[in-house]
Scaffold this active site. Structure first.
Site, PDB file in Angstrom:
ATOM      1  CB  SER A  55      -0.826   0.071   1.142  1.00 20.70           C
ATOM      2  OG  SER A  55       0.571  -0.496   2.366  1.00 20.70           O
ATOM      3  CB  CYS A  90      -1.799  -0.438   7.949  1.00 20.11           C
ATOM      4  SG  CYS A  90      -0.934  -1.812   7.815  1.00 20.11           S
ATOM      5  CD1 TRP A  91      -4.027  -1.867   2.164  1.00 17.96           C
ATOM      6  CD2 TRP A  91      -3.022  -3.409   0.785  1.00 17.96           C
ATOM      7  NE1 TRP A  91      -3.625  -1.683   1.028  1.00 17.96           N
ATOM      8  CE2 TRP A  91      -3.510  -1.959   0.058  1.00 17.96           C
ATOM      9  CE3 TRP A  91      -2.898  -4.176   0.561  1.00 17.96           C
ATOM     10  CZ2 TRP A  91      -3.273  -2.625  -1.414  1.00 17.96           C
ATOM     11  CZ3 TRP A  91      -2.270  -4.296  -1.262  1.00 17.96           C
ATOM     12  CH2 TRP A  91      -2.958  -3.303  -1.994  1.00 17.96           C
ATOM     13  CD  GLU A  92      -5.481  -4.493   9.684  1.00 18.71           C
ATOM     14  OE1 GLU A  92      -5.695  -5.542  10.165  1.00 18.71           O
ATOM     15  OE2 GLU A  92      -6.308  -3.737  10.583  1.00 18.71           O
ATOM     16  CB  CYS A  93       0.003  -7.547   3.913  1.00 17.43           C
ATOM     17  SG  CYS A  93       1.237  -6.702   3.645  1.00 17.43           S
TER      18      CYS A  93
END
Length: 160
Positions: free
Chosen positions: A22, A42-45
């Protein structure tokens, strides 16, 4: 659980910046340290957390599994093939470690090997079907396919 950086551990190597899908991890030009410019995006990947060689990036845990004042540390151990999420409570006495196997494959071992596959024709490129889409997924031949009708069965656990 958005990420944040411990400035004292970060050396500004930039691995988190390179891997962030991101594009929210940046290097501060003055301090030469990484930081998350927009935690809400944040994509929290957790790619940055796993990629950081100095364990300088942590996550803010959600209240449903970690209480206020906690810390969540992530440790990726390539040799053991595990990722450990350690939650330390604010009283410092209790901690919990959640251990999971690494389920990713080494780079370049993914199937199919696209280098060996023939280039798609113009008809294939203009089609709505995905590249190399399995026939048992397709609905364009007018029938609903099931695992049983295709001679497949569902296995439990992680497999490749």
């Amino acid at each position: 659980m958005p990420t944040f950086v411990y400035m004292t551990r970060c050396d500004g190597c930039g691995q988190c910046v390179d891997i962030c899908p991101s594009d929210i991890m940046h290097i501060d030009k003055t301090l030469r340290r990484a930081y998350n410019i927009e935690p809400n995006m944040c994509w929290e990947c957790y790619s940055c957390v796993k990629a950081c060689p100095h364990h300088a990036i942590d996550v803010r845990g959600y209240a449903d599994f970690a209480p206020l004042g906690h810390s969540v540390r992530v440790h990726r151990d390539e040799e053991k093939g595990t990722i450990a999420w350690r939650i330390k409570f604010r009283n410092g006495k209790k901690d919990m470690e959640l251990l999971a196997p690494i389920t990713t494959k080494p780079w370049g071992t993914c199937i199919p090997q696209l280098a060996d596959a023939a280039a798609p024709s113009k008809e294939m490129r203009d089609s709505q079907l995905l590249f190399n889409e399995p026939k048992y997924v397709r609905l364009d031949d007018g029938d609903l396919h099931t695992l049983k009708s295709n001679g497949l069965k569902l296995k439990a656990g992680v497999y490749y």
